[in-house]
Design a protein around this motif. Structure first.
Motif, PDB file in Angstrom:
ATOM      1  N   PRO A 184     -73.431  31.634  19.391  1.00  0.00           N
ATOM      2  CA  PRO A 184     -73.702  32.965  18.728  1.00  0.00           C
ATOM      3  C   PRO A 184     -72.328  33.273  17.812  1.00  0.00           C
ATOM      4  CG  PRO A 184     -74.149  32.947  20.897  1.00  0.00           C
ATOM      5  CD  PRO A 184     -73.427  31.636  20.625  1.00  0.00           C
ATOM      6  N   GLY A 185     -72.444  33.466  16.779  1.00  0.00           N
ATOM      7  CA  GLY A 185     -71.507  33.972  15.878  1.00  0.00           C
ATOM      8  C   GLY A 185     -71.288  32.868  14.838  1.00  0.00           C
ATOM      9  N   GLU A 186     -71.785  31.701  15.057  1.00  0.00           N
ATOM     10  CA  GLU A 186     -71.646  30.676  14.117  1.00  0.00           C
ATOM     11  C   GLU A 186     -72.728  30.299  13.279  1.00  0.00           C
ATOM     12  OE1 GLU A 186     -69.385  27.147  15.012  1.00  0.00           O
ATOM     13  OE2 GLU A 186     -68.331  28.119  16.796  1.00  0.00           O
ATOM     14  N   PRO A 187     -72.634  29.946  12.159  1.00  0.00           N
ATOM     15  CA  PRO A 187     -74.051  29.471  11.199  1.00  0.00           C
ATOM     16  C   PRO A 187     -74.395  28.147  11.799  1.00  0.00           C
ATOM     17  CG  PRO A 187     -71.866  29.202   9.963  1.00  0.00           C
ATOM     18  CD  PRO A 187     -71.390  29.956  11.317  1.00  0.00           C
ATOM     19  N   ALA A 188     -75.538  27.987  11.917  1.00  0.00           N
ATOM     20  CA  ALA A 188     -76.295  26.654  12.301  1.00  0.00           C
ATOM     21  C   ALA A 188     -75.610  25.615  11.182  1.00  0.00           C
ATOM     22  CB  ALA A 188     -77.599  26.484  12.596  1.00  0.00           C
ATOM     23  N   PRO A 189     -75.291  24.277  11.475  1.00  0.00           N
ATOM     24  CA  PRO A 189     -75.015  23.176  10.226  1.00  0.00           C
ATOM     25  C   PRO A 189     -76.451  23.203   9.683  1.00  0.00           C
ATOM     26  CG  PRO A 189     -74.312  22.601  12.483  1.00  0.00           C
ATOM     27  CD  PRO A 189     -74.971  23.615  12.725  1.00  0.00           C
ATOM     28  N   PHE A 214     -63.582  34.659  18.394  1.00  0.00           N
ATOM     29  CA  PHE A 214     -63.959  35.644  17.164  1.00  0.00           C
ATOM     30  C   PHE A 214     -63.975  34.931  15.758  1.00  0.00           C
ATOM     31  CE2 PHE A 214     -59.284  35.452  17.790  1.00  0.00           C
ATOM     32  CZ  PHE A 214     -58.877  35.271  16.610  1.00  0.00           C
ATOM     33  N   ASP A 215     -64.589  35.490  15.013  1.00  0.00           N
ATOM     34  CA  ASP A 215     -64.581  34.926  13.538  1.00  0.00           C
ATOM     35  C   ASP A 215     -63.913  35.867  12.772  1.00  0.00           C
ATOM     36  OD1 ASP A 215     -66.237  36.745  11.828  1.00  0.00           O
ATOM     37  OD2 ASP A 215     -67.452  36.536  13.408  1.00  0.00           O
ATOM     38  N   VAL A 216     -63.483  35.044  11.737  1.00  0.00           N
ATOM     39  CA  VAL A 216     -62.571  35.847  10.396  1.00  0.00           C
ATOM     40  C   VAL A 216     -63.534  35.651   9.181  1.00  0.00           C
ATOM     41  CG1 VAL A 216     -60.509  35.433   8.972  1.00  0.00           C
ATOM     42  CG2 VAL A 216     -60.530  34.762  11.586  1.00  0.00           C
ATOM     43  N   GLY A 217     -63.900  36.748   8.813  1.00  0.00           N
ATOM     44  CA  GLY A 217     -65.074  36.782   7.613  1.00  0.00           C
ATOM     45  C   GLY A 217     -66.360  36.249   7.931  1.00  0.00           C
ATOM     46  N   ARG A 218     -66.735  35.785   9.083  1.00  0.00           N
ATOM     47  CA  ARG A 218     -67.831  35.015   9.408  1.00  0.00           C
ATOM     48  C   ARG A 218     -67.780  33.546   8.762  1.00  0.00           C
ATOM     49  NH1 ARG A 218     -71.921  37.658  11.850  1.00  0.00           N
ATOM     50  NH2 ARG A 218     -71.905  40.217  11.757  1.00  0.00           N
ATOM     51  N   THR A 219     -66.566  33.181   8.452  1.00  0.00           N
ATOM     52  CA  THR A 219     -66.322  31.826   7.973  1.00  0.00           C
ATOM     53  C   THR A 219     -65.492  31.018   8.739  1.00  0.00           C
ATOM     54  OG1 THR A 219     -66.347  33.081   5.797  1.00  0.00           O
ATOM     55  CG2 THR A 219     -65.426  30.673   5.490  1.00  0.00           C
ATOM     56  N   VAL A 220     -64.480  31.445   9.488  1.00  0.00           N
ATOM     57  CA  VAL A 220     -63.597  30.529  10.040  1.00  0.00           C
ATOM     58  C   VAL A 220     -63.833  31.322  11.636  1.00  0.00           C
ATOM     59  CG1 VAL A 220     -61.316  30.072  10.869  1.00  0.00           C
ATOM     60  CG2 VAL A 220     -61.792  30.313   8.259  1.00  0.00           C
ATOM     61  N   LEU A 233     -64.224  25.496  11.064  1.00  0.00           N
ATOM     62  CA  LEU A 233     -64.359  25.722   9.464  1.00  0.00           C
ATOM     63  C   LEU A 233     -65.595  24.701   9.170  1.00  0.00           C
ATOM     64  CD1 LEU A 233     -64.022  27.228   6.834  1.00  0.00           C
ATOM     65  CD2 LEU A 233     -62.447  25.363   6.227  1.00  0.00           C
ATOM     66  N   PRO A 234     -66.819  25.381   9.452  1.00  0.00           N
ATOM     67  CA  PRO A 234     -68.063  24.681   8.920  1.00  0.00           C
ATOM     68  C   PRO A 234     -68.243  24.741   7.424  1.00  0.00           C
ATOM     69  CG  PRO A 234     -68.906  26.872   9.684  1.00  0.00           C
ATOM     70  CD  PRO A 234     -67.029  26.879   9.870  1.00  0.00           C
ATOM     71  N   TRP A 235     -68.816  23.573   6.800  1.00  0.00           N
ATOM     72  CA  TRP A 235     -69.216  23.481   5.574  1.00  0.00           C
ATOM     73  C   TRP A 235     -70.728  23.377   5.477  1.00  0.00           C
ATOM     74  CZ3 TRP A 235     -67.622  19.127   1.544  1.00  0.00           C
ATOM     75  CH2 TRP A 235     -68.275  19.242   0.092  1.00  0.00           C
ATOM     76  N   GLU A 236     -71.355  24.337   5.585  1.00  0.00           N
ATOM     77  CA  GLU A 236     -72.875  24.541   5.629  1.00  0.00           C
ATOM     78  C   GLU A 236     -73.729  23.975   4.922  1.00  0.00           C
ATOM     79  OE1 GLU A 236     -74.235  28.888   6.684  1.00  0.00           O
ATOM     80  OE2 GLU A 236     -72.336  29.320   6.283  1.00  0.00           O
ATOM     81  N   ARG A 237     -73.347  23.850   3.548  1.00  0.00           N
ATOM     82  CA  ARG A 237     -74.011  23.298   2.486  1.00  0.00           C
ATOM     83  C   ARG A 237     -74.281  21.647   2.894  1.00  0.00           C
ATOM     84  NH1 ARG A 237     -73.684  20.816  -2.505  1.00  0.00           N
ATOM     85  NH2 ARG A 237     -71.344  21.130  -2.386  1.00  0.00           N
ATOM     86  N   ARG A 238     -73.131  21.182   3.270  1.00  0.00           N
ATOM     87  CA  ARG A 238     -73.407  19.499   3.586  1.00  0.00           C
ATOM     88  C   ARG A 238     -73.445  19.329   4.888  1.00  0.00           C
ATOM     89  NH1 ARG A 238     -71.010  16.407  -0.311  1.00  0.00           N
ATOM     90  NH2 ARG A 238     -71.886  14.698   1.212  1.00  0.00           N
ATOM     91  N   GLY A 239     -73.437  20.397   5.813  1.00  0.00           N
ATOM     92  CA  GLY A 239     -73.571  20.080   7.359  1.00  0.00           C
ATOM     93  C   GLY A 239     -72.278  19.633   7.967  1.00  0.00           C
ATOM     94  N   TRP A 240     -71.332  19.561   7.442  1.00  0.00           N
ATOM     95  CA  TRP A 240     -69.800  19.062   7.810  1.00  0.00           C
ATOM     96  C   TRP A 240     -69.107  19.951   8.470  1.00  0.00           C
ATOM     97  CZ3 TRP A 240     -67.279  15.276   3.724  1.00  0.00           C
ATOM     98  CH2 TRP A 240     -68.371  14.218   3.335  1.00  0.00           C
ATOM     99  N   ASN A 241     -68.018  19.670   9.246  1.00  0.00           N
ATOM    100  CA  ASN A 241     -67.088  20.403  10.168  1.00  0.00           C
ATOM    101  C   ASN A 241     -65.897  20.000  10.139  1.00  0.00           C
ATOM    102  OD1 ASN A 241     -69.416  22.466  11.690  1.00  0.00           O
ATOM    103  ND2 ASN A 241     -70.112  20.394  11.344  1.00  0.00           N
TER     104      ASN A 241
END
Length: 526
Positions: free
Chosen positions: A49-54, A197-203, A250-258
């Motif tokens: 929860p709170g993290e975007p799926a790759p 917790f998250d920072v700006g839903r990004t980190v 720090l996820p990179w959603e477009r590539r599915g990298w982390n």
């Protein structure tokens, strides 16, 4: 032999990036009835929860999807993730604002266990008996989908503790004055204590005592650098406590990298050395990437006073096979290495330069009916600096004669990390066959595992059985047989050399080799 400089620099230079830690709900952890699925190591974990799926997924051999950077819940939250471990129920998807009455969850589990070991030439009445029971209690505060606090305490209690039985390894070490101090009984430890917790839903940030696993190995996991204690690959329940760190992801959603980074406040080598100054904080990082159908991980960690360590792992699905490899490289070794010169004579023989450790493995799943599947897996492990002669094992357990050279003088205790089960020999191999929910036995699972130390030619075969009964009660049983070379790691029996033996009572002069181990356990949610 080193990981390429660019890869190591990339992993170390990450600005303290680490993954958000997530704890399943009480039902998910401790017994809400769910359909049986594939073993945990063959199933992707749900996004926390709170993290975007790759975003990027690649095919798995079993027809599902492989997610970049997946971490098995069993390995994070209390089970070992080994083939013998029973998979936890699938994680639910949480998120959004919680009801006021549902912002704090309390729960835990009670785990009662009993086991015995039959050793050669030992009467049944004298077979060893142990009952290491544990109680887990946790508080899980989730006011919304962006903030979470979690604490888990664990208490151990063993009513069988006391003076060791004559003829056992513990009794022999006690006669030599080398027995470890008796642990408190009961004994309490803090397993986890973290906030997420998250920072700006990004980190995504997790700070505190937590579990993080690197690497892809099932039986052997040499790049599991964030746990200083090695995991027992045959244990159904992983009792190791978490590690205190700051972790950012720090996820990179477009590539599915982390990208991950960690700052550890504990000694990465497992020594009792305080991290009481800024320069002692261990820094590390990890990058996970999906390249076509290939998953790649690069990691590194360094700490003042400890050997730098690097890792690379790769996994891919080829036809119906799930193949993986893991390479750990360390500058030297944390614990000393020894060479035997005579019956009671030893010298240091620490390997120089880089020390690689390599794991190669794979698994295969096949449906034998429309609803039933069998899983088969194998793994091989090699390490430079491992021992190829079992004659050194008693010394690693006991220590060395005093510097006077007189073997009857008090023995000098060595580093307790010198004898590390499953990481002693130069070469190992393991295979397993798993049958989850065979036929109409939908609440039953079987796993057969065989591990061998190829260097000293000793082996152990273990059959695990699990039954989910009465909705929240799980009954586990196992039986294991040791065979192969007496004195080897998995059939550890030996006679003390003279004149050490002559200074001890007759019952403490030898340690009988194990023949058969058996145990039963009951797990219930609270």
């Amino acid at each position: 032999m080193r990981i390429p400089a660019v890869a190591a620099a990339l992993a170390v230079a990450l600005p303290l990036l680490a993954a958000a830690q997530e704890r399943p709900s009480e039902d998910e952890l401790f017994g809400k009835p769910q359909p049986q699925e594939a073993p945990a190591e063959d199933r992707p974990a749900a996004s926390p929860p709170g993290e975007p799926a790759p975003a990027a997924e690649t095919p798995r051999p079993d027809g599902g999807a492989r997610v970049a950077g997946e971490e098995v819940e069993a390995e994070l939250f209390g089970s070992t993730g080994s083939p013998a471990a029973q998979p936890p129920p699938p994680a639910g998807v949480a998120g959004g604002e919680r009801d006021r009455d549902d912002r704090l969850g309390l729960g835990g589990q009670l785990y009662l266990r009993a086991g015995t070991t039959w050793s050669e030439d030992v009467a049944p009445a004298d077979w060893s008996l142990s009952s290491s029971n544990l109680l887990d209690l946790y508080a899980d505060a989730r006011p919304n989908d962006r903030v979470r606090a979690f604490v888990l305490g664990r208490m151990f209690y063993d009513p069988t503790l006391g003076e060791p039985t004559p003829g056992t390894l513990a009794a022999t070490l006690g006669a030599l004055g080398l027995a470890a101090p008796a642990p408190s009984n009961p004994r309490a430890v803090l397993d986890q204590l973290w906030v997420n917790f998250d920072v700006g839903r990004t980190v995504f940030v997790t700070a505190g005592k937590q579990h993080v696993k690197w690497g892809v190995g099932k039986f052997w996991n040499p790049t599991d650098y964030l746990h200083p204690v090695r995991r027992d690959p045959l244990a159904v329940f992983d009792e190791r406590a978490g590690t205190t760190m700051l972790r950012v992801h720090l996820p990179w959603e477009r590539r599915g990298w982390n990208a991950y980074g960690v700052a550890l406040l504990e000694d990465v080598a497992g020594r009792a050395q305080a991290t009481d100054r800024i320069g002692r904080v261990a820094l590390g990082g990890r990058v996970e990437a999906v390249v076509g159908t290939l998953e790649l991980g690069l990691d590194a960690i360094a700490q003042d006073g400890a050997k730098p360590r690097y890792g690379i792992d790769v996994s891919a699905g080829i036809w119906e096979l799930d193949l993986y490899a893991e390479l750990a490289v360390q500058s030297g070794t944390d614990a000393p290495r020894w060479r035997q010169l005579g019956p009671v004579s030893y010298e240091r023989a620490d390997p120089t330069g880089d020390v690689p450790r390599l794991v190669l493995g794979g698994s295969w799943g096949r449906n034998y009916t429309d609803d039933d599947v069998v899983y088969v897996g194998a793994e091989w492990f090699w390490q430079r600096g491992g021992y190829d002669d079992e004659g050194i094992y008693p010394f690693l357990l006991a220590g060395a004669p005093a510097p006077t050279g007189d073997p009857l003088q008090p023995v000098v205790q060595q580093d307790p990390r010198a004898f590390t089960p499953f990481y002693l020999g130069e070469q190992y191999a393991g295979v397993y066959v798993s049958l989850p929910s065979p036929g109409s036995w939908n609440d039953t699972s079987f796993t057969l595992s065989v591990l061998g130390n190829l260097s000293d030619r000793s082996f152990v075969a273990r059959l695990d059985h699990s039954l989910l009964a009465l909705t929240y009660l799980r009954i586990e049983t196992y039986v294991a047989a040791s065979f192969g070379n007496r004195g080897g790691e998995f059939r550890l029996g030996f006679d003390l050399p003279s004149p050490l033996a002559e200074a001890l009572p007759p019952e403490a002069r030898s340690v009988p080799a194990p023949v058969l181990q058996a145990g039963v356990a009951a797990r219930v949610s609270l």
